[in-house]
Motif scaffolding. Structure first.
Motif, PDB file in Angstrom:
ATOM      1  N   SER A  55     -11.258  20.235 -19.190  1.00 53.81           N
ATOM      2  CA  SER A  55     -11.207  19.018 -18.360  1.00 53.81           C
ATOM      3  C   SER A  55     -10.127  19.090 -17.295  1.00 53.81           C
ATOM      4  CB  SER A  55     -10.958  17.784 -19.237  1.00 53.81           C
ATOM      5  OG  SER A  55      -9.641  17.799 -19.735  1.00 53.81           O
ATOM      6  N   ARG A  56     -10.316  18.279 -16.262  1.00 54.91           N
ATOM      7  CA  ARG A  56      -9.332  18.094 -15.186  1.00 54.91           C
ATOM      8  C   ARG A  56      -9.070  16.608 -15.084  1.00 54.91           C
ATOM      9  NH1 ARG A  56      -9.823  22.330 -11.132  1.00 54.91           N
ATOM     10  NH2 ARG A  56     -11.496  23.693 -11.741  1.00 54.91           N
ATOM     11  N   ALA A  57      -7.834  16.266 -14.775  1.00 53.70           N
ATOM     12  CA  ALA A  57      -7.516  14.848 -14.611  1.00 53.70           C
ATOM     13  C   ALA A  57      -6.274  14.700 -13.754  1.00 53.70           C
ATOM     14  CB  ALA A  57      -7.285  14.197 -15.974  1.00 53.70           C
ATOM     15  N   SER A  58      -6.134  13.520 -13.160  1.00 53.70           N
ATOM     16  CA  SER A  58      -4.916  13.159 -12.445  1.00 53.70           C
ATOM     17  C   SER A  58      -4.400  11.873 -13.070  1.00 53.70           C
ATOM     18  CB  SER A  58      -5.199  12.953 -10.955  1.00 53.70           C
ATOM     19  OG  SER A  58      -5.609  14.166 -10.381  1.00 53.70           O
ATOM     20  N   VAL A  59      -3.136  11.880 -13.466  1.00 57.44           N
ATOM     21  CA  VAL A  59      -2.554  10.753 -14.176  1.00 57.44           C
ATOM     22  C   VAL A  59      -1.312  10.291 -13.429  1.00 57.44           C
ATOM     23  CG1 VAL A  59      -1.532  10.023 -16.371  1.00 57.44           C
ATOM     24  CG2 VAL A  59      -3.329  11.762 -16.357  1.00 57.44           C
ATOM     25  N   LYS A  60      -1.216   8.976 -13.208  1.00 58.91           N
ATOM     26  CA  LYS A  60      -0.032   8.433 -12.551  1.00 58.91           C
ATOM     27  C   LYS A  60       1.030   8.145 -13.610  1.00 58.91           C
ATOM     28  CE  LYS A  60       1.301   4.973  -9.133  1.00 58.91           C
ATOM     29  NZ  LYS A  60       2.425   5.789  -8.736  1.00 58.91           N
ATOM     30  N   GLU A  61       2.214   8.677 -13.389  1.00 60.88           N
ATOM     31  CA  GLU A  61       3.329   8.446 -14.312  1.00 60.88           C
ATOM     32  C   GLU A  61       4.551   8.102 -13.471  1.00 60.88           C
ATOM     33  OE1 GLU A  61       5.487   7.737 -17.414  1.00 60.88           O
ATOM     34  OE2 GLU A  61       3.397   8.294 -17.692  1.00 60.88           O
ATOM     35  N   GLN A  62       5.000   6.838 -13.557  1.00 56.44           N
ATOM     36  CA  GLN A  62       6.069   6.318 -12.704  1.00 56.44           C
ATOM     37  C   GLN A  62       5.681   6.550 -11.240  1.00 56.44           C
ATOM     38  OE1 GLN A  62       9.946   7.543 -14.135  1.00 56.44           O
ATOM     39  NE2 GLN A  62       9.329   7.200 -16.237  1.00 56.44           N
ATOM     40  N   GLU A  63       6.562   7.197 -10.449  1.00 50.38           N
ATOM     41  CA  GLU A  63       6.197   7.389  -9.033  1.00 50.38           C
ATOM     42  C   GLU A  63       5.559   8.753  -8.780  1.00 50.38           C
ATOM     43  OE1 GLU A  63      10.688   8.339  -9.134  1.00 50.38           O
ATOM     44  OE2 GLU A  63       9.306   7.026 -10.180  1.00 50.38           O
ATOM     45  N   CYS A  66       0.450  13.363 -11.812  1.00 53.83           N
ATOM     46  CA  CYS A  66       0.399  14.572 -12.620  1.00 53.83           C
ATOM     47  C   CYS A  66      -1.051  15.046 -12.664  1.00 53.83           C
ATOM     48  CB  CYS A  66       0.874  14.271 -14.035  1.00 53.83           C
ATOM     49  SG  CYS A  66       2.474  13.432 -14.078  1.00 53.83           S
ATOM     50  N   HIS A  67      -1.267  16.274 -12.234  1.00 56.62           N
ATOM     51  CA  HIS A  67      -2.609  16.844 -12.212  1.00 56.62           C
ATOM     52  C   HIS A  67      -2.680  17.881 -13.321  1.00 56.62           C
ATOM     53  CE1 HIS A  67      -3.093  14.934  -8.290  1.00 56.62           C
ATOM     54  NE2 HIS A  67      -1.889  15.401  -8.017  1.00 56.62           N
ATOM     55  N   VAL A  79       0.556  20.206 -12.676  1.00 58.59           N
ATOM     56  CA  VAL A  79       1.358  20.087 -11.460  1.00 58.59           C
ATOM     57  C   VAL A  79       1.838  18.647 -11.389  1.00 58.59           C
ATOM     58  CG1 VAL A  79       1.255  19.991  -8.940  1.00 58.59           C
ATOM     59  CG2 VAL A  79       0.172  21.871 -10.124  1.00 58.59           C
ATOM     60  N   ILE A  80       3.138  18.461 -11.153  1.00 57.81           N
ATOM     61  CA  ILE A  80       3.665  17.111 -10.930  1.00 57.81           C
ATOM     62  C   ILE A  80       4.065  17.037  -9.465  1.00 57.81           C
ATOM     63  CG2 ILE A  80       5.442  15.423 -11.541  1.00 57.81           C
ATOM     64  CD1 ILE A  80       5.472  16.591 -14.344  1.00 57.81           C
ATOM     65  N   ALA A  81       3.480  16.076  -8.764  1.00 59.06           N
ATOM     66  CA  ALA A  81       3.690  15.932  -7.328  1.00 59.06           C
ATOM     67  C   ALA A  81       3.936  14.461  -7.005  1.00 59.06           C
ATOM     68  CB  ALA A  81       2.455  16.428  -6.573  1.00 59.06           C
TER      69      ALA A  81
END
Length: 137
Positions: A55-63, A66-67, A79-81
């Protein structure tokens, strides 16, 4: 637009563990850097643990965004961007890194590997290569 962290992990049974990681914490206050890096390591492991194989996902954590990409063989990349960094570029980077990592590091080493025992030096180079340079005003 910034990349802060690029990690390769192994999603084994029962836990996820870090194989190799690169961080860019240069934009943070000197005294915050180690705690920011610990947060990124913890978050990367947590997101990989909660993601299904393949699986692939993008998760928002604070500001941060995270992909995560977890391959069906258990190899995972995170990757955290910041919020502005293009999602497509992050997943292209993860594809490239995991493919190269799996060619250079034996699959036998993944379950027991750690950042100290895995020799794969390309992460820092990828992190700086994919860093978007913002022009000075």
């Amino acid at each position: 637009m910034r990349l802060y962290s690029l990690s390769v992990l192994y999603k084994g049974d029962p836990k996820v563990h870090l194989l190799k990681a690169a961080y860019d914490v240069s934009t943070f206050n000197f005294f915050q850097r180690s705690s920011v890096q610990e947060f990124m390591t913890f978050t990367s492991q947590l997101i990989a643990e909660r993601s299904a194989l393949g699986s692939r996902a993008s998760v928002k954590e604070q500001e941060y965004l995270c992909h995560v990409f977890v391959r069906s063989d258990g190899l995972a990349g995170v990757v955290i961007a910041d919020n502005e960094y293009p999602q497509r570029v992050c997943f292209t980077l993860l594809d490239k890194v995991l493919e190269e990592f799996s060619r250079q590091v034996s699959k036998m080493d993944w379950p027991s590997g750690s950042p100290a025992t895995i020799s794969y030096a390309a992460l820092d180079g990828y992190l700086s290569k994919y860093q978007v340079q913002t022009p000075e005003p």
